[in-house]
Design an enzyme around this catalytic site. Structure first.
Site, PDB file in Angstrom:
ATOM      1  CG  PHE A  14     -86.901  39.676  -2.130  1.00  0.00           C
ATOM      2  CD1 PHE A  14     -86.540  38.859  -2.778  1.00  0.00           C
ATOM      3  CD2 PHE A  14     -87.501  40.893  -1.474  1.00  0.00           C
ATOM      4  CE1 PHE A  14     -87.150  38.076  -1.654  1.00  0.00           C
ATOM      5  CE2 PHE A  14     -88.548  39.949  -0.823  1.00  0.00           C
ATOM      6  CZ  PHE A  14     -88.098  38.645  -1.010  1.00  0.00           C
ATOM      7  NE  ARG A  41     -83.681  31.508  -3.691  1.00  0.00           N
ATOM      8  CZ  ARG A  41     -83.651  32.589  -3.817  1.00  0.00           C
ATOM      9  NH1 ARG A  41     -83.170  33.693  -3.684  1.00  0.00           N
ATOM     10  NH2 ARG A  41     -83.927  32.532  -1.566  1.00  0.00           N
ATOM     11  CE1 TYR A  60     -82.989  37.052   5.546  1.00  0.00           C
ATOM     12  CE2 TYR A  60     -83.597  38.925   6.631  1.00  0.00           C
ATOM     13  CZ  TYR A  60     -83.819  38.509   5.602  1.00  0.00           C
ATOM     14  OH  TYR A  60     -84.448  39.229   4.682  1.00  0.00           O
ATOM     15  CE  LYS A  61     -81.623  37.812   1.356  1.00  0.00           C
ATOM     16  NZ  LYS A  61     -82.252  36.415   1.234  1.00  0.00           N
ATOM     17  CG  ASP A  75     -81.956  44.543  -1.454  1.00  0.00           C
ATOM     18  OD1 ASP A  75     -80.882  43.986  -0.677  1.00  0.00           O
ATOM     19  OD2 ASP A  75     -82.378  44.782  -1.440  1.00  0.00           O
TER      20      ASP A  75
HETATM   21  C1  PLP Z   1     -82.820  41.566  -2.792  1.00  0.00           C
HETATM   22  C2  PLP Z   1     -83.587  41.212  -1.148  1.00  0.00           C
HETATM   23  N1  PLP Z   1     -83.761  42.871  -0.268  1.00  0.00           N
HETATM   24  C3  PLP Z   1     -84.571  42.399   0.647  1.00  0.00           C
HETATM   25  C4  PLP Z   1     -85.044  40.557   1.526  1.00  0.00           C
HETATM   26  C5  PLP Z   1     -85.870  40.606   1.813  1.00  0.00           C
HETATM   27  O1  PLP Z   1     -85.964  42.119   3.433  1.00  0.00           O
HETATM   28  P1  PLP Z   1     -85.726  41.474   4.384  1.00  0.00           P
HETATM   29  O2  PLP Z   1     -84.926  41.448   5.455  1.00  0.00           O
HETATM   30  O3  PLP Z   1     -86.691  43.162   4.958  1.00  0.00           O
HETATM   31  O4  PLP Z   1     -86.979  40.881   5.565  1.00  0.00           O
HETATM   32  C6  PLP Z   1     -84.830  39.672   0.471  1.00  0.00           C
HETATM   33  C7  PLP Z   1     -85.181  38.643   1.147  1.00  0.00           C
HETATM   34  O5  PLP Z   1     -84.957  37.514   0.555  1.00  0.00           O
HETATM   35  C8  PLP Z   1     -84.234  40.058  -0.663  1.00  0.00           C
HETATM   36  O6  PLP Z   1     -83.766  39.014  -1.267  1.00  0.00           O
END
Ligand code: PLP
Length: 446
Positions: free
Chosen positions: A150, A407, A256-257, A231
């Site tokens: 990402f 997706r 939030y996911k 991550d």
């Molecule tokens: C792998 C990954 N890292 C980070 C993020 C987003 O980061 P943030 O929560 O700081 O917007 C996403 C967003 O979908 C993501 O898929």
């Protein structure tokens, strides 16, 4: 027209009747009956709303006293939620905290560890560590990541290099994908050498949903005297983790996911206990030693826990829904969630294969083996953008990721087997009707 599917809807519905997680659906309020976007934004639950409302009520009734008198005192709420999250990542309570956003957490953790492992010109830490710096048993100025990450991860890593006078083009090494979907472990291994100080990988790729073996990648990093950071945005709340047992060095994720805590809700981070006492790259008063925080000394002393990587005041309204979400998830049980998720994604992949066998231009872009699959399925189609729009128009909430991926995330707490069948049926119908052709290609990604 005869059905292209090898499984009947009745058979899928029968599995719902036997599903112990099916009743949890009633505690969610998604905007559509076929909400398949929980890997982007999970829907609201009664439980998340309850704890958010409680905190708003405390704010109304107690005002500033909420910091100490809240049902869960706000002052230690980030640590409390860290303790609640710790079992989901397999860590001790003080190795986890909620703080900031995922991107900010990447900035501070990559920065913190780069300061110790990289050859940083004229490095001077103005906040002292309270542990020996030698706890960081790794060295090397290169960070290995991959080209399917990402993007925010790379933006943050590159910025941390620049701020240390290191050229990101020279120091960020990206593992290439052979097929545009996945990253092979041998290719990660081939990218490792003595110059590598940090291997930073996702636990699952955001587009294809490929799940990585955290144990193996951590071992690989350590064999090369490098740190292993992850991550885990696409797995926490969907896939159980054992970060301590794997000896992961640090990790970040969002809530939030799959944790369903609401748009922009507070992120989480894990720091292996051996690093507690290191001064963070981005210090702030909320990460100062708790006992002396209100002494308001101008000298910063890091809290001796993951809590040190907090920066400013815990944002209560973006943290509170997570408490209720975790109540619900504790009840459901992460092992059952993962088990059902694998069954749902397997069913979806089978139905997409059926469509492909029947001549539709759909293909599954997610690895087939369960241990290599996260919580969603990447359904590929040459016109994925317009297919996604047509699905949304029909109330099937999915998202499009360029160049060719729809997706689809059948999240186990509020999606059932018959729902997955219905989504496959909709994939078929938007093509049979030619409906998707009436949409224009979108300019941005929603
Ligand atoms: C792998 C990954 N890292 C980070 C993020 C987003 O980061 P943030 O929560 O700081 O917007 C996403 C967003 O979908 C993501 O898929």
């Amino acid at each position: 027209m005869s059905s292209p599917f090898s499984i009947a809807r009745e058979a899928a519905a029968a599995r719902d009747a036997d599903d112990p997680l099916a009743p949890f659906r009633d505690r969610f309020d998604p905007p559509s009956d076929l909400y398949m976007d929980g890997n982007s934004l999970g829907p609201v639950s009664d439980d998340a709303e309850r704890t958010l409302d409680r905190v708003v009520g405390e704010w109304r009734e107690r005002g500033i006293e909420g910091w100490t008198e809240g049902e869960q005192p706000w002052w230690e709420y980030a640590e409390y939620l860290g303790e609640r999250l710790a079992p989901y990542v397999g860590a001790d309570a003080d190795e986890v905290v909620v703080a900031n956003s995922t991107t900010v957490n990447i900035h501070t953790l990559i920065g913190t560890f780069l300061d110790r492992v990289a050859d940083v010109p004229a490095r001077e830490l103005d906040a002292p560590d309270t542990v020996e710096e030698s706890v960081v048993d790794a060295s090397g100025s290169v960070v290995v990541a991959n080209e399917l990450d990402f993007p925010t991860d790379h933006y943050a890593i590159r910025a941390q290099f620049r701020q240390r006078g290191l050229d990101p083009d020279e120091h960020l090494r990206l593992v290439e994908s052979r097929d545009g979907r996945t990253i092979e472990r041998e290719d990660v291994a081939a990218a490792m050498d003595d110059d590598v100080g940090i291997l930073f990988m996702p636990t699952a790729l955001y587009r294809s949903g490929q799940l990585f073996d955290v144990d193996a990648l951590t071992e690989l990093a350590h064999e090369h005297d490098a740190l292993a950071g992850f991550d885990a945005a696409h797995t926490v709340g969907a896939v159980p983790h054992e970060f301590s047992a794997a000896d992961v060095d640090f990790a970040v994720w969002c809530s939030y996911k799959y944790l369903n805590a609401g748009p922009g809700s507070i992120a989480g981070l894990y720091v292996n206990e051996r690093y507690h006492g290191l001064a963070p790259a981005l210090p702030g008063w909320w990460g100062n030693e708790k006992a002396s925080q209100f002494d308001l000394e101008l000298d910063y002393t890091p809290e001796a826990s993951a809590g040190a990587w907090q920066i400013g005041t815990v944002p209560m309204l973006s943290a509170a829904p997570l408490e209720g979400s975790l109540d619900l998830l504790d009840e459901a049980g992460i092992e059952r969630v993962r088990e059902k998720s694998l069954e749902l994604t397997d069913l979806l992949a089978t139905l997409v294969d059926d469509l492909a066998d029947a001549g539709y231009e759909y293909a599954v872009g997610t690895p087939r083996q369960g241990e290599r699959r996260g919580g969603h399925v990447a359904v590929e189609h040459p016109d994925a953008d317009r297919v996604s729009q047509a699905l949304r128009e029909r109330g099937v909430v999915v998202d499009y990721r360029p160049p060719n991926v729809v997706r689809i995330c059948p999240a186990p707490l509020y999606v059932g087997f018959a729902d997955v069948y219905d989504v496959a049926e909709q994939l078929r119908e938007v093509v049979d009707s030619g409906e998707y052709e009436s949409f224009a290609a979108s300019e941005g990604v929603s």
